[in-house]
Design a protein around this motif. Structure first.
Motif, PDB file in Angstrom:
ATOM      1  N   ASP A 244       0.115  -7.272  -8.487  1.00 46.38           N
ATOM      2  CA  ASP A 244       0.839  -8.413  -7.910  1.00 46.38           C
ATOM      3  C   ASP A 244       0.433  -8.717  -6.470  1.00 46.38           C
ATOM      4  OD1 ASP A 244       2.210  -8.713 -10.269  1.00 46.38           O
ATOM      5  OD2 ASP A 244       3.974  -7.571  -9.624  1.00 46.38           O
ATOM      6  N   MET A 245      -0.431  -7.882  -5.889  1.00 48.77           N
ATOM      7  CA  MET A 245      -0.823  -8.090  -4.492  1.00 48.77           C
ATOM      8  C   MET A 245      -1.772  -9.288  -4.383  1.00 48.77           C
ATOM      9  SD  MET A 245      -1.452  -4.144  -3.235  1.00 48.77           S
ATOM     10  CE  MET A 245      -1.903  -4.595  -1.557  1.00 48.77           C
ATOM     11  N   PRO A 246      -1.442 -10.274  -3.557  1.00 49.97           N
ATOM     12  CA  PRO A 246      -2.336 -11.425  -3.390  1.00 49.97           C
ATOM     13  C   PRO A 246      -3.617 -11.056  -2.649  1.00 49.97           C
ATOM     14  CG  PRO A 246      -0.475 -11.570  -1.879  1.00 49.97           C
ATOM     15  CD  PRO A 246      -0.197 -10.413  -2.771  1.00 49.97           C
ATOM     16  N   VAL A 247      -3.513 -10.065  -1.772  1.00 51.45           N
ATOM     17  CA  VAL A 247      -4.676  -9.593  -1.000  1.00 51.45           C
ATOM     18  C   VAL A 247      -4.704  -8.071  -1.077  1.00 51.45           C
ATOM     19  CG1 VAL A 247      -5.762  -9.496   1.269  1.00 51.45           C
ATOM     20  CG2 VAL A 247      -4.516 -11.562   0.582  1.00 51.45           C
ATOM     21  N   LYS A 248      -5.903  -7.539  -1.284  1.00 55.43           N
ATOM     22  CA  LYS A 248      -6.063  -6.080  -1.344  1.00 55.43           C
ATOM     23  C   LYS A 248      -7.105  -5.664  -0.318  1.00 55.43           C
ATOM     24  CE  LYS A 248      -5.249  -5.965  -6.371  1.00 55.43           C
ATOM     25  NZ  LYS A 248      -5.129  -7.431  -6.591  1.00 55.43           N
ATOM     26  N   ASP A 249      -6.813  -4.563   0.400  1.00 54.64           N
ATOM     27  CA  ASP A 249      -7.804  -4.025   1.327  1.00 54.64           C
ATOM     28  C   ASP A 249      -8.299  -2.676   0.809  1.00 54.64           C
ATOM     29  OD1 ASP A 249      -5.722  -2.315   1.800  1.00 54.64           O
ATOM     30  OD2 ASP A 249      -5.456  -2.832   3.921  1.00 54.64           O
ATOM     31  N   VAL A 250      -9.121  -2.002   1.591  1.00 53.16           N
ATOM     32  CA  VAL A 250      -9.705  -0.742   1.148  1.00 53.16           C
ATOM     33  C   VAL A 250      -8.625   0.308   0.900  1.00 53.16           C
ATOM     34  CG1 VAL A 250     -10.071   0.099   3.518  1.00 53.16           C
ATOM     35  CG2 VAL A 250     -11.501   0.975   1.655  1.00 53.16           C
ATOM     36  N   ILE A 251      -7.518   0.240   1.652  1.00 55.56           N
ATOM     37  CA  ILE A 251      -6.420   1.195   1.460  1.00 55.56           C
ATOM     38  C   ILE A 251      -5.771   0.982   0.095  1.00 55.56           C
ATOM     39  CG2 ILE A 251      -4.181   1.969   2.332  1.00 55.56           C
ATOM     40  CD1 ILE A 251      -5.126   1.196   5.139  1.00 55.56           C
ATOM     41  N   SER A 252      -5.637  -0.288  -0.308  1.00 55.04           N
ATOM     42  CA  SER A 252      -5.034  -0.599  -1.606  1.00 55.04           C
ATOM     43  C   SER A 252      -5.840   0.034  -2.734  1.00 55.04           C
ATOM     44  CB  SER A 252      -4.954  -2.113  -1.818  1.00 55.04           C
ATOM     45  OG  SER A 252      -4.485  -2.780  -0.685  1.00 55.04           O
ATOM     46  N   TRP A 253      -7.155  -0.198  -2.729  1.00 53.67           N
ATOM     47  CA  TRP A 253      -8.019   0.337  -3.769  1.00 53.67           C
ATOM     48  C   TRP A 253      -8.039   1.868  -3.738  1.00 53.67           C
ATOM     49  CZ3 TRP A 253      -9.951  -2.819  -7.426  1.00 53.67           C
ATOM     50  CH2 TRP A 253     -10.073  -4.184  -7.142  1.00 53.67           C
ATOM     51  N   THR A 254      -8.121   2.429  -2.537  1.00 46.83           N
ATOM     52  CA  THR A 254      -8.159   3.888  -2.397  1.00 46.83           C
ATOM     53  C   THR A 254      -6.861   4.522  -2.889  1.00 46.83           C
ATOM     54  OG1 THR A 254      -9.648   3.703  -0.499  1.00 46.83           O
ATOM     55  CG2 THR A 254      -8.467   5.790  -0.763  1.00 46.83           C
ATOM     56  N   SER A 255      -5.718   3.914  -2.529  1.00 42.70           N
ATOM     57  CA  SER A 255      -4.411   4.439  -2.954  1.00 42.70           C
ATOM     58  C   SER A 255      -4.266   4.397  -4.470  1.00 42.70           C
ATOM     59  CB  SER A 255      -3.276   3.654  -2.299  1.00 42.70           C
ATOM     60  OG  SER A 255      -3.325   3.763  -0.897  1.00 42.70           O
ATOM     61  N   MET A 256      -4.755   3.308  -5.078  1.00 47.34           N
ATOM     62  CA  MET A 256      -4.665   3.183  -6.534  1.00 47.34           C
ATOM     63  C   MET A 256      -5.540   4.232  -7.215  1.00 47.34           C
ATOM     64  SD  MET A 256      -2.899   1.337  -8.607  1.00 47.34           S
ATOM     65  CE  MET A 256      -2.684   2.438 -10.009  1.00 47.34           C
TER      66      MET A 256
ATOM     67  N   ARG B 156     -15.088   1.114  -9.412  1.00 47.24           N
ATOM     68  CA  ARG B 156     -16.140   0.178  -9.825  1.00 47.24           C
ATOM     69  C   ARG B 156     -15.680  -1.266  -9.605  1.00 47.24           C
ATOM     70  NH1 ARG B 156     -16.821   4.066 -14.187  1.00 47.24           N
ATOM     71  NH2 ARG B 156     -18.779   5.217 -13.859  1.00 47.24           N
ATOM     72  N   LYS B 157     -14.420  -1.559  -9.962  1.00 42.19           N
ATOM     73  CA  LYS B 157     -13.879  -2.901  -9.743  1.00 42.19           C
ATOM     74  C   LYS B 157     -13.795  -3.217  -8.253  1.00 42.19           C
ATOM     75  CE  LYS B 157     -11.161  -3.220 -14.014  1.00 42.19           C
ATOM     76  NZ  LYS B 157      -9.804  -3.324 -14.603  1.00 42.19           N
ATOM     77  N   MET B 158     -13.508  -2.216  -7.469  1.00 40.34           N
ATOM     78  CA  MET B 158     -13.449  -2.400  -6.020  1.00 40.34           C
ATOM     79  C   MET B 158     -14.801  -2.868  -5.489  1.00 40.34           C
ATOM     80  SD  MET B 158     -12.750   0.548  -3.163  1.00 40.34           S
ATOM     81  CE  MET B 158     -12.720   0.169  -1.413  1.00 40.34           C
ATOM     82  N   CYS B 159     -15.857  -2.196  -5.927  1.00 42.77           N
ATOM     83  CA  CYS B 159     -17.198  -2.572  -5.470  1.00 42.77           C
ATOM     84  C   CYS B 159     -17.567  -3.980  -5.933  1.00 42.77           C
ATOM     85  CB  CYS B 159     -18.220  -1.559  -5.972  1.00 42.77           C
ATOM     86  SG  CYS B 159     -17.989   0.095  -5.282  1.00 42.77           S
ATOM     87  N   LEU B 160     -17.177  -4.321  -7.167  1.00 45.49           N
ATOM     88  CA  LEU B 160     -17.465  -5.659  -7.689  1.00 45.49           C
ATOM     89  C   LEU B 160     -16.691  -6.738  -6.944  1.00 45.49           C
ATOM     90  CD1 LEU B 160     -17.493  -4.897 -11.535  1.00 45.49           C
ATOM     91  CD2 LEU B 160     -19.472  -5.436 -10.088  1.00 45.49           C
ATOM     92  N   SER B 161     -15.526  -6.375  -6.404  1.00 49.48           N
ATOM     93  CA  SER B 161     -14.698  -7.349  -5.690  1.00 49.48           C
ATOM     94  C   SER B 161     -15.225  -7.639  -4.289  1.00 49.48           C
ATOM     95  CB  SER B 161     -13.262  -6.836  -5.596  1.00 49.48           C
ATOM     96  OG  SER B 161     -13.163  -5.782  -4.650  1.00 49.48           O
ATOM     97  N   GLY B 162     -16.178  -6.825  -3.838  1.00 52.88           N
ATOM     98  CA  GLY B 162     -16.740  -7.036  -2.506  1.00 52.88           C
ATOM     99  C   GLY B 162     -16.167  -6.122  -1.454  1.00 52.88           C
ATOM    100  N   SER B 163     -15.142  -5.320  -1.803  1.00 51.08           N
ATOM    101  CA  SER B 163     -14.580  -4.364  -0.842  1.00 51.08           C
ATOM    102  C   SER B 163     -15.508  -3.164  -0.728  1.00 51.08           C
ATOM    103  CB  SER B 163     -13.194  -3.898  -1.295  1.00 51.08           C
ATOM    104  OG  SER B 163     -12.276  -4.963  -1.264  1.00 51.08           O
TER     105      SER B 163
ATOM    106  N   ASN C 298       0.831  -1.208   0.000  1.00 52.85           N
ATOM    107  CA  ASN C 298       0.000   0.000   0.000  1.00 52.85           C
ATOM    108  C   ASN C 298       0.869   1.263   0.000  1.00 52.85           C
ATOM    109  OD1 ASN C 298      -2.345  -1.502   0.008  1.00 52.85           O
ATOM    110  ND2 ASN C 298      -2.654  -1.358   2.219  1.00 52.85           N
ATOM    111  N   ALA C 299       1.956   1.212   0.789  1.00 52.58           N
ATOM    112  CA  ALA C 299       2.877   2.349   0.837  1.00 52.58           C
ATOM    113  C   ALA C 299       3.559   2.558  -0.510  1.00 52.58           C
ATOM    114  CB  ALA C 299       3.924   2.135   1.925  1.00 52.58           C
TER     115      ALA C 299
END
Length: 642
Positions: free
Chosen positions: A137-149, A167-174, A116-117
């Protein structure tokens, strides 16, 4: 705080004292203590590097990290995090890639916090692809990952990609949080995507984020940018707490909507209620006044800004400098230049270019050229400004010379460049050179001539007296002739007393811009000069029938830091009686010296004596007389004696 670092301490005490120095910000003592430790371990390196990042010395943090690696010490997660932050602050993409490579090398490539950093780091280094590679390449993404991107895309102008990632974030369930929404709302605003913005607004209300300060400010900006001013106002009024940013957004909304007076009222209300302002608040209102022609008000606000302890930045200076050249306040411009020099703002290209134009517009072309020569870098705008400055002063040859130097320096000209060069040719009657430049636009520089360029060529031909050629040129243009082209021909018809072409040009202008009083007045003046009084009267009647009125011209002068305006035959000034007596006295002295006024410029059918009187009450003469009468000491004595 320990005043002097101990010379010899056990390891655990060395760590303790280093933490104390680092936490207090005494980095000099921390470094002296660190250098006395024979073999500092990773914990000590981490404390020292983190302290430099925390206390605003990111470059030193990176230097320390380099020293750590040169000693073959393996970094841990905390060190990598603090150095990644330092790279982000400096926007150092080279070092950012090195830190990322070290993280992969030492087994941290899948660490969620570090990844994330790194996304944030690459985003601030304006390297979207690097951020995207980490994200993918991240195996797991959290809300910070999506927000940072998303924030990475927004900060680098990839607004569509920012919306797509959410939109992809919402589809992923985050589930987006308030930071996610506030980071993506600028994308909707920049794209003027009102529908997407409304979707985010609905999501915010549904999930209890509607009153979040950052989300509310983002929504206000979105609706204001999409011209939904009422909706923006409703959100603003319903905010439980308003910060400086939200007030600034509303200020900008009023200004962009042409409601500068309302913005000024709001600004004074903010100050009256004790709301905390910042430099952006002052920049917004000063810039708004300049955009809406309230030049004197902008200068007053600029002075107040400094009186209240706010330090102008390069945006403030670039906004206020046009006020100096609009009012031809050379002294004020010099004071601002001195401020820029003192506070090292001069290095900014925007400010440097504004200074070049200010000096040129205020009549000091020599200083304008000096400022231009000292610019650390000259881009297309800077070259255009210097070329235009010489064109304004009638230095067509110098404008052409600058154009050639611009070509030789490798800077690519644009449409504005050619407008400036052709204008210089026009003022200096360089017909042959102008034709060559005009023909080279498309052929050599791939710049398609537009209405301004065709108008410039008409002006070149007209000013040189080639009126018939100018008329033929207008008729042969591949685009619809503009008011500028016909206006240039009409103005030349007055100089060269060509009534027939004047009628043709004016007829076209009356159709293109029927509400422009200048065209009617100019044709009327041409008729008056030709003694065609009936035709002139018909034009004046046409103006009345169409409801076209001409605002009286005015002149202004600054005396004791206050601007005074005058119109023809003005008697509003408190010194009016003294002004007219002074002008009468000067006129008599000039007449005794053999001067005879040129009454051809008095476009009224009155006797000679009245024409002389009209010339005496011209607004410029009134302003100059007022200025002379308000000189102090020997200056006034010399003027009155002369």
């Amino acid at each position: 705080m320990v005043s002097k670092p101990p010379t010899s301490l056990p390891s655990h005490l060395g760590l303790k004292f280093l933490k104390i120095y680092a936490h207090s910000g005494d980095l000099h003592s921390a470094r002296r203590l660190f250098d006395k430790i024979a073999d500092p371990d990773l914990r000590l390196w981490t404390i020292l590097i983190s302290a430099h990042t925390k206390h605003g010395l990111p470059r030193k943090s990176i230097e320390l990290y380099t020293q750590l690696r040169n000693r073959s010490i393996e970094p841990d997660k905390l060190v990598l995090l603090t150095v990644a932050k330092a790279c982000a602050v400096l926007s150092d993409v080279v070092k950012a890639k090195e830190i990322h490579e070290d993280a992969v090398k030492f087994g941290f490539s899948s660490d969620l916090t570090l990844c994330n950093a790194f996304i944030d780091m690459y985003g601030k280094c304006r390297h979207c692809q690097g951020a995207r590679n980490v994200f993918n390449d991240m195996p797991v993404k959290d809300v910070i990952s999506w927000t940072s991107m998303s924030a990475c895309y927004v900060n680098n102008g990839s607004l569509r990609e920012a919306l797509e990632i959410i939109r992809k974030m919402c589809l992923s369930g985050s589930r987006p949080n308030s930071m996610t929404l506030s980071s993506v709302l600028p994308a909707c605003s920049g794209l003027k995507d009102l529908n997407s913005g409304r979707e985010i607004h609905a999501f915010a209300i549904k999930n209890g984020m509607g009153e979040n300060l950052f989300v509310s400010s983002g929504l206000i900006n979105l609706y204001a940018n999409c011209s939904s001013f009422k909706q923006a106002q409703v959100i603003f009024e319903n905010m439980p707490r308003k910060d400086t940013v939200s007030w600034n957004v509303i200020l900008s909304m009023y200004i962009s909507n042409g409601q500068c007076e309302k913005a000024l009222q709001l600004f004074h209300q903010i100050r009256g209620e004790g709301v905390e302002l910042n430099v952006a608040s002052w920049n917004s209102i000063i810039g708004g006044c300049m955009q809406n022609g309230l030049t004197v008000r902008a200068l007053d606000l600029f002075a107040q800004m400094q009186e209240f302890g706010f330090k102008p930045n390069y945006i403030t200076v670039a906004s206020i400098l046009p006020a100096c050249h609009d009012l031809e306040m050379l002294r004020g411009g010099r004071e601002i230049h001195g401020f820029c020099f003192k506070h090292c703002i001069f290095e900014d290209m925007l400010v440097g270019t504004a200074l070049v134009f200010m000096y040129a517009k205020c009549g000091d072309l020599e200083i304008s050229e000096r400022v231009f020569e000292r610019l650390p870098r000259k881009d297309t705008v800077a070259w255009n400004t210097m070329i235009l400055a010489n064109s304004m002063h009638g230095n067509g040859e110098e404008a052409l010379s600058l154009f050639r130097k611009m070509m030789n320096s490798g800077v690519k000209p644009n449409a504005v460049t050619f407008t400036a060069v052709l204008s210089g040719c026009s003022h200096s009657h360089l017909v042959k050179e102008a034709k060559f430049i005009f023909n080279s636009m498309r052929r050599d520089h791939m710049v398609k001539p537009d209405g301004d360029h065709y108008s410039c060529m008409v002006d070149v031909l007209s000013r040189a007296g080639h009126l018939n050629e100018a008329y033929d040129f207008i008729r042969q243009t591949p685009i619809e002739p503009t008011a500028g082209a016909w206006g240039a021909l009409l103005a030349a018809c007055r100089v060269y007393k060509n009534v027939d072409l004047a009628r043709i040009a004016a007829k076209q202008l009356f159709e293109i811009e029927p509400d422009n009083p200048g065209n009617y007045v100019l044709l009327s003046n041409i008729y008056v000069t030709a003694k065609l009084w009936n035709d002139a009267s018909e034009i004046r009647k046409l103006m009345r029938d169409r409801g076209v009125t001409k605002m009286p011209g005015c002149s202004w002068i600054q005396v004791n830091k206050k601007v005074y305006t005058f119109v023809a035959a003005d008697k509003r000034n408190i010194q009016s009686e003294e002004i007219y007596e002074f002008l009468q006295h000067i006129s008599e002295k000039m007449r005794h010296a053999g001067y005879s006024p040129n009454t051809d410029f008095v476009l009224q059918d009155v006797d000679q004596e009245e024409k002389v009187e009209v010339l005496c009450s011209h607004s410029e003469k009134l302003a100059v007389a007022f200025g002379i009468l308000n000189l102090t000491g020997d200056h006034r004595f010399e003027c009155l004696r002369t």
